[in-house]
Design a protein around this motif. Structure first.
Motif, PDB file in Angstrom:
ATOM      1  N   GLY A 125      -8.252  -3.048  -5.678  1.00  4.74           N
ATOM      2  CA  GLY A 125      -9.678  -2.408  -4.807  1.00  4.74           C
ATOM      3  C   GLY A 125      -9.173  -1.429  -3.721  1.00  4.74           C
ATOM      4  N   ARG A 126      -9.202  -1.346  -2.752  1.00  3.89           N
ATOM      5  CA  ARG A 126      -9.167  -0.263  -1.836  1.00  3.89           C
ATOM      6  C   ARG A 126      -7.776  -0.485  -0.775  1.00  3.89           C
ATOM      7  N   GLY A 127      -7.009  -1.592  -1.334  1.00  4.95           N
ATOM      8  CA  GLY A 127      -5.611  -1.910  -0.790  1.00  4.95           C
ATOM      9  C   GLY A 127      -4.526  -0.895  -1.036  1.00  4.95           C
ATOM     10  N   LEU A 128      -3.471  -1.389  -0.633  1.00  2.00           N
ATOM     11  CA  LEU A 128      -2.199  -0.704  -0.920  1.00  2.00           C
ATOM     12  C   LEU A 128      -1.434  -1.255  -1.881  1.00  2.00           C
ATOM     13  N   LEU A 129      -0.893  -0.300  -2.997  1.00  2.00           N
ATOM     14  CA  LEU A 129      -0.137  -0.797  -3.989  1.00  2.00           C
ATOM     15  C   LEU A 129       1.267  -0.762  -3.797  1.00  2.00           C
ATOM     16  N   VAL A 130       1.961  -1.733  -3.883  1.00  2.00           N
ATOM     17  CA  VAL A 130       3.532  -2.103  -3.601  1.00  2.00           C
ATOM     18  C   VAL A 130       4.103  -2.059  -5.166  1.00  2.00           C
ATOM     19  N   ASP A 131       4.618  -0.923  -5.715  1.00  2.00           N
ATOM     20  CA  ASP A 131       5.034  -1.017  -6.901  1.00  2.00           C
ATOM     21  C   ASP A 131       6.310  -1.050  -6.992  1.00  2.00           C
ATOM     22  N   GLU A 191      -4.724  10.792  -7.412  1.00  2.00           N
ATOM     23  CA  GLU A 191      -5.793  10.237  -6.138  1.00  2.00           C
ATOM     24  C   GLU A 191      -5.397   9.003  -5.455  1.00  2.00           C
ATOM     25  N   MET A 192      -4.636   8.164  -5.817  1.00  2.00           N
ATOM     26  CA  MET A 192      -4.317   6.987  -5.498  1.00  2.00           C
ATOM     27  C   MET A 192      -2.993   7.122  -4.566  1.00  2.00           C
ATOM     28  N   ALA A 193      -2.148   8.223  -4.712  1.00  2.00           N
ATOM     29  CA  ALA A 193      -0.896   8.498  -4.037  1.00  2.00           C
ATOM     30  C   ALA A 193      -0.915   8.134  -2.507  1.00  2.00           C
ATOM     31  N   SER A 194      -1.935   8.094  -1.917  1.00  2.00           N
ATOM     32  CA  SER A 194      -1.714   8.028  -0.203  1.00  2.00           C
ATOM     33  C   SER A 194      -1.648   6.509   0.056  1.00  2.00           C
ATOM     34  N   ARG A 195      -2.112   5.538  -1.094  1.00  2.00           N
ATOM     35  CA  ARG A 195      -1.767   4.145  -1.064  1.00  2.00           C
ATOM     36  C   ARG A 195      -1.015   3.348  -1.953  1.00  2.00           C
ATOM     37  N   VAL A 196      -0.080   4.297  -2.428  1.00  2.00           N
ATOM     38  CA  VAL A 196       1.138   3.881  -3.354  1.00  2.00           C
ATOM     39  C   VAL A 196       2.414   3.750  -2.553  1.00  2.00           C
ATOM     40  N   ALA A 197       2.971   2.531  -2.669  1.00  2.00           N
ATOM     41  CA  ALA A 197       4.416   2.511  -2.278  1.00  2.00           C
ATOM     42  C   ALA A 197       5.309   2.168  -3.153  1.00  2.00           C
ATOM     43  N   THR A 198       6.590   2.665  -3.399  1.00  2.00           N
ATOM     44  CA  THR A 198       7.452   2.118  -4.294  1.00  2.00           C
ATOM     45  C   THR A 198       8.710   1.861  -3.407  1.00  2.00           C
ATOM     46  N   VAL A 199       9.572   1.026  -3.898  1.00  2.00           N
ATOM     47  CA  VAL A 199      10.837   0.572  -2.977  1.00  2.00           C
ATOM     48  C   VAL A 199      12.107   1.012  -3.611  1.00  2.00           C
ATOM     49  N   ARG A 200      12.911   1.585  -3.106  1.00  2.00           N
ATOM     50  CA  ARG A 200      14.333   1.594  -3.833  1.00  2.00           C
ATOM     51  C   ARG A 200      15.397   1.003  -2.831  1.00  2.00           C
ATOM     52  N   LEU A 202       7.048 -10.527   3.106  1.00  2.00           N
ATOM     53  CA  LEU A 202       5.857 -10.143   3.179  1.00  2.00           C
ATOM     54  C   LEU A 202       4.812 -11.277   3.217  1.00  2.00           C
ATOM     55  N   LEU A 203       4.928 -11.858   2.004  1.00  2.00           N
ATOM     56  CA  LEU A 203       4.107 -13.232   1.685  1.00  2.00           C
ATOM     57  C   LEU A 203       3.955 -14.139   3.035  1.00  2.00           C
ATOM     58  N   GLU A 204       5.167 -14.494   3.575  1.00  2.00           N
ATOM     59  CA  GLU A 204       5.333 -15.481   4.507  1.00  2.00           C
ATOM     60  C   GLU A 204       4.626 -14.892   5.901  1.00  2.00           C
ATOM     61  N   ASP A 205       4.837 -13.455   5.981  1.00  2.00           N
ATOM     62  CA  ASP A 205       4.330 -12.911   7.306  1.00  2.00           C
ATOM     63  C   ASP A 205       2.955 -12.990   7.189  1.00  2.00           C
ATOM     64  N   GLY A 206       2.089 -12.350   6.145  1.00  2.00           N
ATOM     65  CA  GLY A 206       1.070 -12.368   6.094  1.00  2.00           C
ATOM     66  C   GLY A 206       0.117 -11.275   6.367  1.00  2.00           C
ATOM     67  N   ARG A 207       1.072 -10.374   7.027  1.00  2.00           N
ATOM     68  CA  ARG A 207       0.216  -8.900   7.391  1.00  2.00           C
ATOM     69  C   ARG A 207      -0.286  -8.145   6.042  1.00  2.00           C
ATOM     70  N   ASP A 208      -1.082  -7.390   6.132  1.00  3.33           N
ATOM     71  CA  ASP A 208      -1.772  -6.644   4.938  1.00  3.33           C
ATOM     72  C   ASP A 208      -1.764  -5.073   5.251  1.00  3.33           C
ATOM     73  N   PRO A 209      -0.602  -4.414   5.090  1.00  2.00           N
ATOM     74  CA  PRO A 209      -0.640  -3.016   5.638  1.00  2.00           C
ATOM     75  C   PRO A 209      -1.531  -2.305   4.539  1.00  2.00           C
ATOM     76  N   ARG A 210      -2.119  -1.246   4.982  1.00  2.68           N
ATOM     77  CA  ARG A 210      -2.981  -0.381   4.153  1.00  2.68           C
ATOM     78  C   ARG A 210      -2.422   1.026   3.657  1.00  2.68           C
ATOM     79  N   ASP A 211      -1.344   1.190   4.084  1.00  2.00           N
ATOM     80  CA  ASP A 211      -0.758   2.495   3.497  1.00  2.00           C
ATOM     81  C   ASP A 211       0.818   2.478   3.580  1.00  2.00           C
ATOM     82  N   PRO A 212       1.560   3.198   3.003  1.00  2.03           N
ATOM     83  CA  PRO A 212       3.131   3.024   3.014  1.00  2.03           C
ATOM     84  C   PRO A 212       3.995   3.240   4.195  1.00  2.03           C
TER      85      PRO A 212
END
Length: 257
Positions: free
Chosen positions: A157-163, A178-187, A214-224
């Motif tokens: 949808g319009r949420g954040l992708l955590v890849d 065009e999706m880059a502003s809501r894509v976060a990768t983690v190293r 993140l799942l236990e916390d429950g917050r739903d960030p919208r950007d990296p």
């Protein structure tokens, strides 16, 4: 938020359970691609050179039988099928009830056989690495590259992708610019004696723990930046890199697992 995970190479085979029902899996638009991969995998697993094609050791030939009988084998929820360092640290089946509900909509595993798998999808154990080329079908990554994007974006949808995918499974689909502003990768970087480096075990275990937190916390960030802030609140040392056309990489620095 949608968190993309790689599958584990090791899988727990259920002893009992209903057989596979492709129509009951999430992302039904992937049904045709799933059918093509399953048929090619079964055919390949019956070949004389199956072990070599699929990278199966000669002490693991039972894995070929799993592939040949994929549609008649018992299934279980995917959260109980995938094992290994990341999934042990994540512990999907031991989350609180509220966190398990969040996982059902916020977590997806990128699978070489099924494309996109939710924790509650019932699947059998299988053996197919993401870098395999199946005779008569071609590279598995190529099959999913043509179809996976629509399924991911529909789930996101319009949420954040955590890849959090590994390189092999990142090749199945890459987020468009065009999706880059809501894509976060983690190293994950292991720091020892003033030196930082990527260590596989620390990387997998830390990613599992991050997702659990993140799942236990429950917050739903919208950007990296929002994700970085949540992770810092949860006690992680996070460094945010500059945004790129592929998204923003967050470096999580750990000194012990």
């Amino acid at each position: 938020m949608l968190i993309l995970l790689p599958p584990s190479e090791g899988k727990t085979a259920p002893r009992r359970g209903k057989p596979l029902d492709l129509g009951a899996l999430g992302s039904p638009a992937l049904g045709e691609a799933r059918r093509r991969v399953i048929d090619a995998l079964a055919a390949t697993s019956s070949r004389a050179d199956a072990a070599d094609v699929l990278g199966v050791g000669h002490t693991q030939l039972d894995l070929l039988e799993r592939n040949r009988t994929l549609e008649s084998s018992p299934t279980a929820r995917a959260e109980a099928i995938y094992t290994g360092v990341l999934y042990d640290a994540l512990g999907l089946t031991t989350l609180s009830p509220a966190a398990r509900r969040r996982a059902s909509s916020r977590v997806a595993v990128v699978s070489s056989v099924f494309g996109l798998v939710r924790p509650g999808d019932r699947i059998p154990a299988y053996r197919l690495s993401g870098d395999t080329t199946l005779p008569g079908l071609g590279p598995v990554a190529g099959v999913w590259r043509d179809t996976l994007g629509d399924a991911v974006t529909a789930s996101l949808g319009r949420g954040l992708l955590v890849d959090l995918r590994s390189g092999t499974y990142a090749a199945f689909w890459r987020p468009p610019a065009e999706m880059a502003s809501r894509v976060a990768t983690v190293r994950v970087l292991h720091e020892h004696g003033g030196t930082r480096k990527v260590v596989s075990h620390f990387n997998k275990a830390t990613k599992g723990r991050l997702v659990r937190a993140l799942l236990e916390d429950g917050r739903d960030p919208r950007d990296p930046a929002g994700l970085a802030a949540v992770l810092r609140d949860l006690g992680w040392h996070v460094e945010e890199n500059a945004a790129t056309p592929r998204g923003t990489q967050l470096d999580v620095v750990v000194s012990e697992v």
